[in-house]
Design a protein around this motif. Sequence first.
Motif, PDB file in Angstrom:
ATOM      1  N   ALA A   1       0.846  -1.191   0.000  1.00 38.38           N
ATOM      2  CA  ALA A   1       0.000   0.000   0.000  1.00 38.38           C
ATOM      3  C   ALA A   1       0.878   1.237   0.000  1.00 38.38           C
ATOM      4  N   ARG A   2       0.265   2.355  -0.317  1.00 34.02           N
ATOM      5  CA  ARG A   2       0.985   3.620  -0.301  1.00 34.02           C
ATOM      6  C   ARG A   2       1.552   3.836   1.110  1.00 34.02           C
TER       7      ARG A   2
ATOM      8  N   ASP B   1       2.779   5.466   4.462  1.00 38.66           N
ATOM      9  CA  ASP B   1       2.388   6.600   5.305  1.00 38.66           C
ATOM     10  C   ASP B   1       3.533   6.831   6.283  1.00 38.66           C
TER      11      ASP B   1
ATOM     12  N   ASP C   1       9.466   4.879  -2.894  1.00 36.45           N
ATOM     13  CA  ASP C   1       8.244   4.098  -2.659  1.00 36.45           C
ATOM     14  C   ASP C   1       7.989   3.244  -3.899  1.00 36.45           C
TER      15      ASP C   1
ATOM     16  N   ALA D   1       5.541   1.429  -4.760  1.00 34.77           N
ATOM     17  CA  ALA D   1       4.192   1.464  -5.325  1.00 34.77           C
ATOM     18  C   ALA D   1       3.939   2.721  -6.147  1.00 34.77           C
ATOM     19  N   THR D   2       4.450   3.870  -5.678  1.00 35.92           N
ATOM     20  CA  THR D   2       4.120   5.141  -6.326  1.00 35.92           C
ATOM     21  C   THR D   2       5.270   5.771  -7.070  1.00 35.92           C
ATOM     22  N   GLY D   3       6.494   5.364  -6.763  1.00 39.87           N
ATOM     23  CA  GLY D   3       7.659   5.992  -7.367  1.00 39.87           C
ATOM     24  C   GLY D   3       8.093   7.255  -6.651  1.00 39.87           C
ATOM     25  N   ALA D   4       7.400   7.613  -5.581  1.00 40.80           N
ATOM     26  CA  ALA D   4       7.755   8.822  -4.842  1.00 40.80           C
ATOM     27  C   ALA D   4       9.132   8.666  -4.207  1.00 40.80           C
TER      28      ALA D   4
ATOM     29  N   ARG E   1      13.091  -0.784  -9.351  1.00 39.26           N
ATOM     30  CA  ARG E   1      11.680  -0.482  -9.579  1.00 39.26           C
ATOM     31  C   ARG E   1      11.266  -0.840 -11.010  1.00 39.26           C
TER      32      ARG E   1
ATOM     33  N   LYS F   1       8.399  -3.574 -11.974  1.00 41.49           N
ATOM     34  CA  LYS F   1       7.247  -3.141 -12.765  1.00 41.49           C
ATOM     35  C   LYS F   1       7.107  -3.947 -14.061  1.00 41.49           C
TER      36      LYS F   1
END
Length: 424
Positions: free
Chosen positions: A8-9, A11, A53, A55-58, A383, A387
Amino acid sequence: PASGPAPARLDVDLAELRQGVETDIANALAAAKKARKGDFDANETPIAVAVVDAATGAVLVDRLGRRALRPASNLKVATSAAALLGLGVDAEFETRIEAHGKIANSVLDGDLVVRAGADPLHRREGDGAVLPLLEPAAKAGRAAGIRRVRGRVVLDEGSYETPGPAPAWPDESQWWTDYCGLAGGFSANGGVFRATVTATSLRRPARLTLRPQAHGLDENLGVQARKGKLDVRVGATATTVTVKGSVPKLDEPWVKEFRHPDPVDLFGHSFLAALDDAGVRADRFERERNVLPTGPPLYTLRTPIRSVLPAVLLDSNNPVTDQLFFLVGDRLGGAGTRAKSAAAIAKLLTDSGGDASALAQVDGSGLSRDTRVSARLLVDTLRALRKSSPEGWRVFSDALPVAGRTGSLAGRMRGTSAEGVVRG
């Protein structure tokens, strides 16, 4: 996780995370200065950290993340991930054996040609023997009706670079070691010897096993069991392999690996021995390059690249990694050379969205001090693999050491929240 649902994203408190990274780095530098009794300059010890991250690439942390630094064995991340990205998770090392000439009355009236495929012929488990790995190819010659090769066994090295140390490797005093093992179009047991000594009692002779058994060198061998400290000298020159000394009573076998001076010659002698075991007589082998046209194969020896990833990532095996490095160059760059392999990997990582300007690659293992890579390029590569190839990501992840559990991380991060979780 290596498999299962995507995370999950995240936090997280980014300020707290970044400050925690800086604190850990400061503590590590202070510990290094203390260990060196003040003979240490933190300004000459840059440490780069990149946290992304998945999941998001952040980008969560970027501390000198794009700075190209010496990666040491972290380079194996780029080499192995690039191989999976470019060749595919089901790619194989392929060593092709061909009969050039007529087979009549159990005699091949010509040459038996073996085409280089960069296979390290290495298995993590076992005593370093390679004859069982070559047995199927040798038996294929006998099944084709060959009992005698009248010509030569030709080792065609094709496009592969002649084995030799890379620029900026450790000095020559270390070249005997297993971590300075050489790579090329052919190899056997990753280009290294494995000496195993057992001594369960001082009343009986110590037992020495040296593998690969057929190696082409004179032998200077002899280990005695006697009181005192373990004192065994090992090494191999262009003419002689040495394992000499003494050991006390041992509860477990003593094992030492060290390099053979030429992995191609090691393969050649091993292949002749495998033929002989299969009942096929061949008097000699010679090394050539692209001298004969391709003929129909008697047999193709295949080794999945996924099978060598634990040696690359879990054991940090340098010569096996360099075999993979050269394979990428041969398949995707047109030649199994350092320059072509490095260029092919740089293109793969660029095409995957990474900044390959932060990559200067001399070998696959990171042993060369001329190699540079950035932390961001490594995480961006991971990543991209995750992906584009879920299966490739699973195979890659499963081959990584786990903190406090396996491989080079077995003794690290124990008793922390990282134990059993972090792969590195």
